[in-house]
Write an enzyme that holds these catalytic residues in place. Structure first.
Site, PDB file in Angstrom:
ATOM      1  N   GLU A  98      -8.480   8.640   9.133  1.00  0.00           N
ATOM      2  CA  GLU A  98      -9.636   7.437  10.171  1.00  0.00           C
ATOM      3  C   GLU A  98     -10.076   6.836   8.570  1.00  0.00           C
ATOM      4  O   GLU A  98     -10.871   8.448   8.101  1.00  0.00           O
ATOM      5  CB  GLU A  98     -10.256   8.034  10.850  1.00  0.00           C
ATOM      6  CG  GLU A  98     -11.715   7.216  11.979  1.00  0.00           C
ATOM      7  CD  GLU A  98     -12.230   8.396  12.015  1.00  0.00           C
ATOM      8  OE1 GLU A  98     -13.449   7.735  12.839  1.00  0.00           O
ATOM      9  OE2 GLU A  98     -11.883   8.963  13.126  1.00  0.00           O
ATOM     10  N   LEU A  99     -10.763   6.401   8.300  1.00  0.00           N
ATOM     11  CA  LEU A  99     -11.717   6.257   6.772  1.00  0.00           C
ATOM     12  C   LEU A  99     -13.189   6.358   7.417  1.00  0.00           C
ATOM     13  O   LEU A  99     -13.264   6.296   7.908  1.00  0.00           O
ATOM     14  CB  LEU A  99     -11.460   4.873   6.751  1.00  0.00           C
ATOM     15  CG  LEU A  99     -12.544   3.669   5.735  1.00  0.00           C
ATOM     16  CD1 LEU A  99     -12.138   4.370   4.331  1.00  0.00           C
ATOM     17  CD2 LEU A  99     -13.039   2.847   5.749  1.00  0.00           C
ATOM     18  N   ASP A 100     -13.547   7.642   5.737  1.00  0.00           N
ATOM     19  CA  ASP A 100     -14.592   7.937   6.667  1.00  0.00           C
ATOM     20  C   ASP A 100     -14.820   8.510   7.921  1.00  0.00           C
ATOM     21  O   ASP A 100     -16.004   9.226   8.204  1.00  0.00           O
ATOM     22  CB  ASP A 100     -15.607   7.355   6.165  1.00  0.00           C
ATOM     23  CG  ASP A 100     -15.149   6.518   4.243  1.00  0.00           C
ATOM     24  OD1 ASP A 100     -14.576   6.738   3.913  1.00  0.00           O
ATOM     25  OD2 ASP A 100     -16.310   5.319   4.026  1.00  0.00           O
ATOM     26  N   MET A 107     -11.499   4.550  -5.060  1.00  0.00           N
ATOM     27  CA  MET A 107     -12.139   2.307  -3.485  1.00  0.00           C
ATOM     28  C   MET A 107     -10.822   2.370  -3.520  1.00  0.00           C
ATOM     29  O   MET A 107     -10.892   0.715  -3.065  1.00  0.00           O
ATOM     30  CB  MET A 107     -12.388   1.634  -4.704  1.00  0.00           C
ATOM     31  CG  MET A 107     -13.823   2.116  -4.803  1.00  0.00           C
ATOM     32  SD  MET A 107     -15.167   2.797  -4.140  1.00  0.00           S
ATOM     33  CE  MET A 107     -15.944   0.901  -3.307  1.00  0.00           C
ATOM     34  N   GLN A 122     -27.927  13.413  -5.704  1.00  0.00           N
ATOM     35  CA  GLN A 122     -26.837  14.528  -4.636  1.00  0.00           C
ATOM     36  C   GLN A 122     -25.804  15.129  -4.014  1.00  0.00           C
ATOM     37  O   GLN A 122     -25.759  15.910  -3.502  1.00  0.00           O
ATOM     38  CB  GLN A 122     -28.531  14.292  -2.811  1.00  0.00           C
ATOM     39  CG  GLN A 122     -30.006  14.581  -2.686  1.00  0.00           C
ATOM     40  CD  GLN A 122     -30.539  16.132  -3.577  1.00  0.00           C
ATOM     41  OE1 GLN A 122     -29.781  17.238  -3.120  1.00  0.00           O
ATOM     42  NE2 GLN A 122     -31.037  15.808  -4.636  1.00  0.00           N
ATOM     43  N   GLU A 123     -25.306  14.304  -4.369  1.00  0.00           N
ATOM     44  CA  GLU A 123     -23.958  13.955  -4.325  1.00  0.00           C
ATOM     45  C   GLU A 123     -23.493  15.449  -5.695  1.00  0.00           C
ATOM     46  O   GLU A 123     -22.645  15.719  -5.179  1.00  0.00           O
ATOM     47  CB  GLU A 123     -23.591  12.822  -4.661  1.00  0.00           C
ATOM     48  CG  GLU A 123     -23.810  11.717  -3.324  1.00  0.00           C
ATOM     49  CD  GLU A 123     -22.522  10.216  -3.892  1.00  0.00           C
ATOM     50  OE1 GLU A 123     -21.811  10.719  -3.918  1.00  0.00           O
ATOM     51  OE2 GLU A 123     -23.681   9.328  -3.331  1.00  0.00           O
ATOM     52  N   SER A 150     -22.073  12.839   2.473  1.00  0.00           N
ATOM     53  CA  SER A 150     -21.588  13.780   3.077  1.00  0.00           C
ATOM     54  C   SER A 150     -20.150  14.345   2.150  1.00  0.00           C
ATOM     55  O   SER A 150     -19.473  12.456   2.039  1.00  0.00           O
ATOM     56  CB  SER A 150     -20.972  13.320   4.865  1.00  0.00           C
ATOM     57  OG  SER A 150     -21.806  13.250   5.423  1.00  0.00           O
ATOM     58  N   ILE A 184      -8.629   2.479   0.301  1.00  0.00           N
ATOM     59  CA  ILE A 184      -7.497   3.212   1.395  1.00  0.00           C
ATOM     60  C   ILE A 184      -6.103   3.293   1.086  1.00  0.00           C
ATOM     61  O   ILE A 184      -5.203   2.821   0.883  1.00  0.00           O
ATOM     62  CB  ILE A 184      -7.856   1.316   2.897  1.00  0.00           C
ATOM     63  CG1 ILE A 184      -9.705   1.029   2.968  1.00  0.00           C
ATOM     64  CG2 ILE A 184      -7.231   1.579   4.300  1.00  0.00           C
ATOM     65  CD1 ILE A 184      -9.596   0.070   3.647  1.00  0.00           C
ATOM     66  N   HIS A 189     -19.006  10.752   0.954  1.00  0.00           N
ATOM     67  CA  HIS A 189     -19.237   9.268   1.280  1.00  0.00           C
ATOM     68  C   HIS A 189     -20.483   9.310   1.222  1.00  0.00           C
ATOM     69  O   HIS A 189     -21.272  10.311   1.446  1.00  0.00           O
ATOM     70  CB  HIS A 189     -18.913   8.902   2.555  1.00  0.00           C
ATOM     71  CG  HIS A 189     -18.964   8.095   3.275  1.00  0.00           C
ATOM     72  ND1 HIS A 189     -18.261   6.985   2.786  1.00  0.00           N
ATOM     73  CD2 HIS A 189     -19.981   7.213   3.691  1.00  0.00           C
ATOM     74  CE1 HIS A 189     -18.585   5.415   3.333  1.00  0.00           C
ATOM     75  NE2 HIS A 189     -20.129   6.162   3.772  1.00  0.00           N
ATOM     76  N   ASN A 198     -13.683  13.914   0.409  1.00  0.00           N
ATOM     77  CA  ASN A 198     -14.041  12.951  -0.706  1.00  0.00           C
ATOM     78  C   ASN A 198     -15.488  13.456   0.129  1.00  0.00           C
ATOM     79  O   ASN A 198     -15.558  14.109   0.734  1.00  0.00           O
ATOM     80  CB  ASN A 198     -13.426  11.893   0.488  1.00  0.00           C
ATOM     81  CG  ASN A 198     -14.213  10.360   0.252  1.00  0.00           C
ATOM     82  OD1 ASN A 198     -14.180   9.898  -0.978  1.00  0.00           O
ATOM     83  ND2 ASN A 198     -14.327   9.435   0.699  1.00  0.00           N
ATOM     84  N   ARG A 249       0.636  -1.365  -0.395  1.00  0.00           N
ATOM     85  CA  ARG A 249      -0.028   0.184  -0.071  1.00  0.00           C
ATOM     86  C   ARG A 249       1.312   1.645   0.204  1.00  0.00           C
ATOM     87  O   ARG A 249       0.905   2.380  -0.001  1.00  0.00           O
ATOM     88  CB  ARG A 249      -1.167  -0.436   1.066  1.00  0.00           C
ATOM     89  CG  ARG A 249      -2.381   0.345   0.949  1.00  0.00           C
ATOM     90  CD  ARG A 249      -2.867  -0.217   1.988  1.00  0.00           C
ATOM     91  NE  ARG A 249      -4.136  -1.350   2.306  1.00  0.00           N
ATOM     92  CZ  ARG A 249      -4.991  -0.972   1.725  1.00  0.00           C
ATOM     93  NH1 ARG A 249      -5.422  -0.285   1.115  1.00  0.00           N
ATOM     94  NH2 ARG A 249      -5.492  -2.171   1.628  1.00  0.00           N
TER      95      ARG A 249
END
Ligand code: GRF
Length: 221
Positions: A151-153, A98, A181-182, A144, A100, A117, A115, A73
């Site tokens: 911290e993921l999301d 997509m 809406q995004e 959001s 991490i 989500h 980002n 990674r």
């Protein structure tokens, strides 16, 4: 010459993995003049991402950096940083990317990476958010926009679109309404950032210098 005209137009690099409909919303907002910025590069971690064709059609440079070709990674993220920094962007936009991200990566772009989500964070972090919202029988779901931290999301929230969950909603139907809406809220948040109105100070989101509530700004369609 006026001072304004000497100012740089903000440069953006967008990271995608899939359809790229949020990327398209950004391309459209820039084309319409709603957002004054340039997309310098679109990076995908897979050559299959349909969003690459959207970028090509708009005349935006693309690059595929396939995570499968890296031994770790960390090595993948270092290559990403190299490609992104080559464009010297003011803002990095994750639009359905997509992967991490390592702490090294998130810290490198601290306060300059957003980002989107598909949930009302902090609810339903991670994947399958629409299924989980229906299963949990919540009345409200949504999306959001947040600054990215390690911290993921979990980064500080900027803006949330609230979408009611209807009795007969399937995950797909709900996802379609949320995605619409995004496409509204992500360009709004990016516009604020590009105008210098949206900043992050010590993990608090500031809008025009004033702290936003923990849930960010609500957006009601
Ligand atoms: C969106 O639902 C976004 O919230 C999530 O991934 C999806 C990307 O869709 N992070 P698209 O590729 O922008 O169409």
């Amino acid at each position: 010459m006026h001072e304004e005209s000497l100012q740089q137009i903000p440069r953006i690099v967008v990271l995608i993995s899939g359809s790229g409909s949020n990327l398209q919303a950004l391309i459209d907002a820039i084309a319409a003049g709603t957002i004054i910025a340039t997309i310098e590069l679109v990076i995908s971690n897979t050559a299959e991402a349909k969003g690459l064709a959207r970028a090509n059609k708009a005349g935006i440079a693309t690059q595929v950096i396939n995570h499968l070709e890296f031994s770790s990674r960390d090595a993948f993220d270092r290559e990403l940083i190299h490609a992104i920094d080559d464009k010297q962007p003011e803002l990095v936009v994750l639009a359905g990317f997509m992967r991490i991200l390592t702490t090294n990566f998130t810290q490198h772009y601290h306060a300059r990476m957003l980002n989107i989500h598909p949930s009302l964070l902090p609810q339903f972090k991670g994947i399958n958010t629409h299924e989980r919202a229906i299963e949990a029988e919540v009345e409200q779901h949504g999306a959001s926009v947040h600054f990215v931290t390690d911290e993921l999301d979990g980064g500080p929230i900027v803006l949330q679109a609230i979408v009611p969950v209807l009795d007969l909603d399937s995950p797909t139907v709900l996802a379609t309404r949320v995605l619409a809406q995004e496409h509204v809220i992500y360009p709004i948040a990016i516009k604020w950032f590009c105008e210098g109105r949206l900043t992050l100070a010590k993990n608090t989101v500031l809008m025009d210098g004033h702290p936003l509530p923990a849930q960010g700004m609500p957006y009601l369609a």
